[in-house]
Design an enzyme around this catalytic site. Structure first.
Site, mmCIF file in Angstrom:
data_model
loop_
_atom_site.group_PDB
_atom_site.id
_atom_site.type_symbol
_atom_site.label_atom_id
_atom_site.label_comp_id
_atom_site.label_asym_id
_atom_site.label_seq_id
_atom_site.Cartn_x
_atom_site.Cartn_y
_atom_site.Cartn_z
ATOM 1 C CE LYS A 89 48.334 31.802 38.406
ATOM 2 N NZ LYS A 89 48.568 32.745 37.338
ATOM 3 C CE LYS B 108 43.054 35.174 41.420
ATOM 4 N NZ LYS B 108 44.162 35.848 40.716
ATOM 5 C CE LYS C 275 43.493 37.226 32.836
ATOM 6 N NZ LYS C 275 44.687 36.952 33.683
HETATM 7 N N1 AQP Z 1 39.390 37.719 41.372
HETATM 8 C C1 AQP Z 1 40.023 38.882 41.379
HETATM 9 N N2 AQP Z 1 39.613 39.884 42.191
HETATM 10 C C2 AQP Z 1 40.252 41.086 42.182
HETATM 11 N N3 AQP Z 1 41.312 41.342 41.399
HETATM 12 C C3 AQP Z 1 41.749 40.373 40.583
HETATM 13 N N4 AQP Z 1 42.747 40.307 39.694
HETATM 14 C C4 AQP Z 1 42.774 39.101 39.113
HETATM 15 N N5 AQP Z 1 41.784 38.347 39.600
HETATM 16 C C5 AQP Z 1 41.127 39.101 40.528
HETATM 17 C C6 AQP Z 1 43.655 41.421 39.420
HETATM 18 O O1 AQP Z 1 43.738 41.591 38.013
HETATM 19 C C7 AQP Z 1 45.056 42.006 37.680
HETATM 20 C C8 AQP Z 1 45.613 41.167 36.608
HETATM 21 O O2 AQP Z 1 45.774 39.853 37.041
HETATM 22 P P1 AQP Z 1 46.625 38.858 36.159
HETATM 23 O O3 AQP Z 1 45.846 38.399 35.019
HETATM 24 O O4 AQP Z 1 47.908 39.478 35.794
HETATM 25 O O5 AQP Z 1 46.966 37.693 37.118
HETATM 26 P P2 AQP Z 1 46.084 36.931 38.123
HETATM 27 O O6 AQP Z 1 45.962 37.723 39.372
HETATM 28 O O7 AQP Z 1 46.688 35.562 38.252
HETATM 29 O O8 AQP Z 1 44.669 36.874 37.403
HETATM 30 P P3 AQP Z 1 43.848 35.638 37.006
HETATM 31 O O9 AQP Z 1 42.571 36.098 36.399
HETATM 32 O O10 AQP Z 1 43.725 34.697 38.167
HETATM 33 O O11 AQP Z 1 44.733 35.045 35.858
HETATM 34 P P4 AQP Z 1 45.200 33.564 35.642
HETATM 35 O O12 AQP Z 1 43.970 32.708 35.751
HETATM 36 O O13 AQP Z 1 45.808 33.538 34.278
HETATM 37 O O14 AQP Z 1 46.188 33.277 36.718
HETATM 38 C C9 AQP Z 1 45.880 41.976 38.967
HETATM 39 O O15 AQP Z 1 45.951 43.280 39.487
HETATM 40 C C10 AQP Z 1 45.073 41.095 39.874
HETATM 41 O O16 AQP Z 1 45.257 41.406 41.229
#
Ligand code: AQP
Length: 339
Positions: A118, A201, A204
């Site tokens: 990030k 990955k 969102k």
């Molecule tokens: N691509 C993914 N595949 C499987 N699991 C995923 N998770 C997120 N993306 C994937 C799981 O969703 C939960 C919540 O994630 P988060 O929103 O707290 O943080 P993150 O992992 O950083 O998710 P994002 O979507 O990538 O958010 P942003 O873009 O805001 O950083 C966790 O259990 C994560 O493993």
């Protein structure tokens, strides 16, 4: 200590309301949350304090926080069984996070892959210290509830190890206080990749139009995203770790996570089919999952006062446990209690 009051082993997990929830969040986290809720005493939180580790628009953060809680319920979390709450409404999370931050070696924090990923996406002078300290807050979330199990996607594994290491350090320095949690990741869908770039990955907060399928996407739009998914110039439909086959592997993984079919059955089923057939099958399986979820979501959002009452009850239940644990940790660390 609250640990002794547990009637069942406990689960804690959360999702950041940092945008629209994706099928990655669903397959990596939410689907597992639903599966464990009968067996465990589950606490699911909307982790808005984590969301602000990257810049958020205030009105949107509020809106996404409500939306996320409603999506938890629409995905199958039963608020009569599980506790749903908003992290920032329980100050114990921030307070324990500070105590743990003070004990977290800088080297441990700097080694975290998510921080490195990030941080490279932002200009050096705009990276907030919160992005570095994120794992200490996540440790506080988990340790406050004496969680035994944390169902997450693969990307959170490293943060779970960090939580265990930090809990061990605290227990060693101040006496047994925290439970060491175990990580739980799904067999399929632990790392859903971007449809536009299957080596990254699915996230969102990634802007590209065809990157992610959102849980609230219009179904025809979601189908189109699958039909446009990046694949390769091979023909065989097989699971593979080879980087060239990442697109097909991702589609098969999504299909498997949704259908729960075995690898052999899936590969046999697609043996004489083309990539277009696979994309259609994945799109339909996802649309079949999203249709009832979206129906429930819109019903919930229309029911005045319902969501607020769920979050109020969740806050009260969670706060009682979190405040007890915080008090214990403060006492162990040597804080003077209020007279
Ligand atoms: N691509 C993914 N595949 C499987 N699991 C995923 N998770 C997120 N993306 C994937 C799981 O969703 C939960 C919540 O994630 P988060 O929103 O707290 O943080 P993150 O992992 O950083 O998710 P994002 O979507 O990538 O958010 P942003 O873009 O805001 O950083 C966790 O259990 C994560 O493993």
């Amino acid at each position: 200590m609250t640990e002794t009051l547990k009637t069942k082993p406990r689960v804690l997990s959360g999702i950041q309301p940092s945008g629209n929830l994706t099928i990655g969040n669903y397959l990596g986290a939410l689907k597992q949350w639903v599966e464990v809720q009968q067996e465990y005493d589950c606490f699911y939180c909307v982790v808005d304090l984590h969301a602000i580790t990257t810049p958020q628009d205030p009105a949107e953060l509020r809106q996404k926080s409500r939306e996320s809680a409603a999506i938890y319920i629409a995905s199958g979390i039963d608020p009569e069984i599980s506790t749903i709450f908003v992290q920032s409404q329980i100050p114990a999370h921030s307070e324990l996070a500070w105590m743990l931050t003070c004990m977290a070696p800088l080297g441990w924090l700097q080694r975290m892959t998510q921080f490195k990923d990030k941080a490279t996406k932002q200009a050096q002078d705009s990276i907030g210290a919160g992005l570095l300290n994120y794992p200490a807050l996540m440790a506080a979330d988990i340790l406050l509830y004496h969680a035994d199990l944390v169902p997450v996607g693969d990307d959170q594994r490293q943060h779970l190890e960090f939580t265990r290491d930090l809990a061990q350090r605290f227990n060693h320095l101040y006496g047994e206080t925290f439970t060491l949690p175990q990580v739980m990741t799904p067999k399929a869908g632990a790392r859903v990749m971007g449809l536009d770039n299957p080596t990254a990955k699915m996230s969102k907060s990634e802007d590209a139009e065809n990157h992610a399928v959102f849980l609230l996407d219009d179904l025809s739009r979601a189908r189109k995203k699958f039909m446009r998914a990046v694949t390769d110039s091979h023909r065989e439909i097989r699971f593979s770790d080879h980087p060239d086959r990442a697109g097909i592997n991702n589609l098969l993984t999504i299909y498997q996570a949704i259908t729960n079919e075995s690898t052999l059955d899936i590969e046999t089923g697609f043996a004489d089919k083309g990539y277009g057939d696979l994309k259609k099958a994945v799109a339909e399986s996802v649309a079949d999952t999203l249709a009832p979820l979206q129906k429930k979501y819109f019903e919930l959002m229309d029911e005045a006062g319902y969501l607020d009452s769920v979050l109020k009850l969740g806050r009260e239940k969670a706060a009682a446990i979190a405040n007890d644990t915080l008090k214990l940790a403060q006492d162990r660390m040597g804080f003077l209690p209020p007279s």
